[in-house]
Design a protein around this motif. Structure first.
Motif, mmCIF file in Angstrom:
data_model
loop_
_atom_site.group_PDB
_atom_site.id
_atom_site.type_symbol
_atom_site.label_atom_id
_atom_site.label_comp_id
_atom_site.label_asym_id
_atom_site.label_seq_id
_atom_site.Cartn_x
_atom_site.Cartn_y
_atom_site.Cartn_z
ATOM 1 N N ARG A 38 0.867 -1.190 0.000
ATOM 2 C CA ARG A 38 0.000 0.000 0.000
ATOM 3 C C ARG A 38 0.895 1.229 0.000
ATOM 4 O O ARG A 38 1.755 1.382 0.863
ATOM 5 N N LEU A 39 0.721 2.094 -1.003
ATOM 6 C CA LEU A 39 1.493 3.331 -1.059
ATOM 7 C C LEU A 39 1.046 4.243 0.073
ATOM 8 O O LEU A 39 -0.150 4.425 0.296
ATOM 9 N N THR A 40 1.995 4.791 0.805
ATOM 10 C CA THR A 40 1.660 5.589 1.979
ATOM 11 C C THR A 40 1.214 7.000 1.634
ATOM 12 O O THR A 40 0.539 7.639 2.427
ATOM 13 N N LEU A 70 11.089 -0.189 -3.458
ATOM 14 C CA LEU A 70 10.213 0.066 -2.320
ATOM 15 C C LEU A 70 11.015 0.587 -1.142
ATOM 16 O O LEU A 70 12.139 0.142 -0.900
ATOM 17 N N ARG A 71 10.409 1.498 -0.398
ATOM 18 C CA ARG A 71 10.966 1.945 0.881
ATOM 19 C C ARG A 71 9.911 1.637 1.940
ATOM 20 O O ARG A 71 9.023 2.438 2.205
ATOM 21 N N PRO A 72 9.974 0.433 2.533
ATOM 22 C CA PRO A 72 8.915 -0.006 3.457
ATOM 23 C C PRO A 72 8.973 0.698 4.808
ATOM 24 O O PRO A 72 10.043 1.079 5.276
ATOM 25 N N PHE A 73 7.776 0.853 5.415
ATOM 26 C CA PHE A 73 7.646 1.488 6.723
ATOM 27 C C PHE A 73 6.975 0.584 7.742
ATOM 28 O O PHE A 73 6.793 0.987 8.873
ATOM 29 N N ALA A 83 4.567 1.352 2.124
ATOM 30 C CA ALA A 83 5.838 1.751 1.531
ATOM 31 C C ALA A 83 5.690 2.958 0.632
ATOM 32 O O ALA A 83 4.617 3.219 0.086
ATOM 33 N N GLU A 84 6.787 3.696 0.499
ATOM 34 C CA GLU A 84 6.924 4.667 -0.577
ATOM 35 C C GLU A 84 7.447 3.862 -1.756
ATOM 36 O O GLU A 84 8.293 2.977 -1.602
ATOM 37 N N VAL A 85 6.951 4.161 -2.943
ATOM 38 C CA VAL A 85 7.344 3.422 -4.134
ATOM 39 C C VAL A 85 8.045 4.380 -5.086
ATOM 40 O O VAL A 85 7.558 5.488 -5.344
ATOM 41 N N TYR A 86 9.183 3.948 -5.570
ATOM 42 C CA TYR A 86 9.992 4.744 -6.484
ATOM 43 C C TYR A 86 10.100 4.022 -7.827
ATOM 44 O O TYR A 86 10.240 2.798 -7.860
#
Length: 128
Positions: A38-40, A70-73, A83-86
């Motif tokens: 899920r994109l934050t 992905l930059r998961p949180f 996550a933030e998705v790049y």
């Protein structure tokens, strides 16, 4: 020959993990390597709402255009990775997918944080 096959298999494995393989479920949810993400920072309409299908198409085109990172949180209450998705080093933003929609359009807080800290009521505070 065995050494060659071993080195070749390592090279193939490193290529496969270079980026995430993702598909869009809707405008703000992906499945990457069999895990829901899920994109934050994106709030898109659901598929059964106006604008949902176009948000999904824009998201799919975006993630198909380059390497996804992905930059998961953490996880949300549904078990999805937050996550933030790049794509090619650029973060996917709300403007990339479309206007803010769904429940997130009226939301003023961070609805995806799984661990919520409870505030102490005035009765429970020290000195009261």
């Amino acid at each position: 020959m065995r050494a060659f096959l071993f080195i070749f298999s390592l090279a193939v494995a490193s290529i496969a993990t270079g980026g995430e393989r993702c598909i869009a479920i809707d405008g703000d949810t992906l499945v990457c390597n069999h895990h829901k993400v899920r994109l934050t920072n994106v709030y898109a309409a659901e598929m059964n709402e106006p604008g949902g299908a176009s948000a999904k198409r824009r998201m799919q085109a975006l993630i198909a255009s380059g390497e996804v990172t992905l930059r998961p949180f953490g996880e949300d209450r549904y078990g999805r990775t937050l996550a933030e998705v790049y794509v090619n080093g650029r973060r996917i933003e709300q403007a990339d997918v479309g206007p803010r929609a769904g429940r997130g359009a009226q939301w003023r807080g961070d609805r995806h944080v799984a661990a919520v800290t409870k505030r102490a009521s005035p009765k429970n505070r020290a000195g009261y």
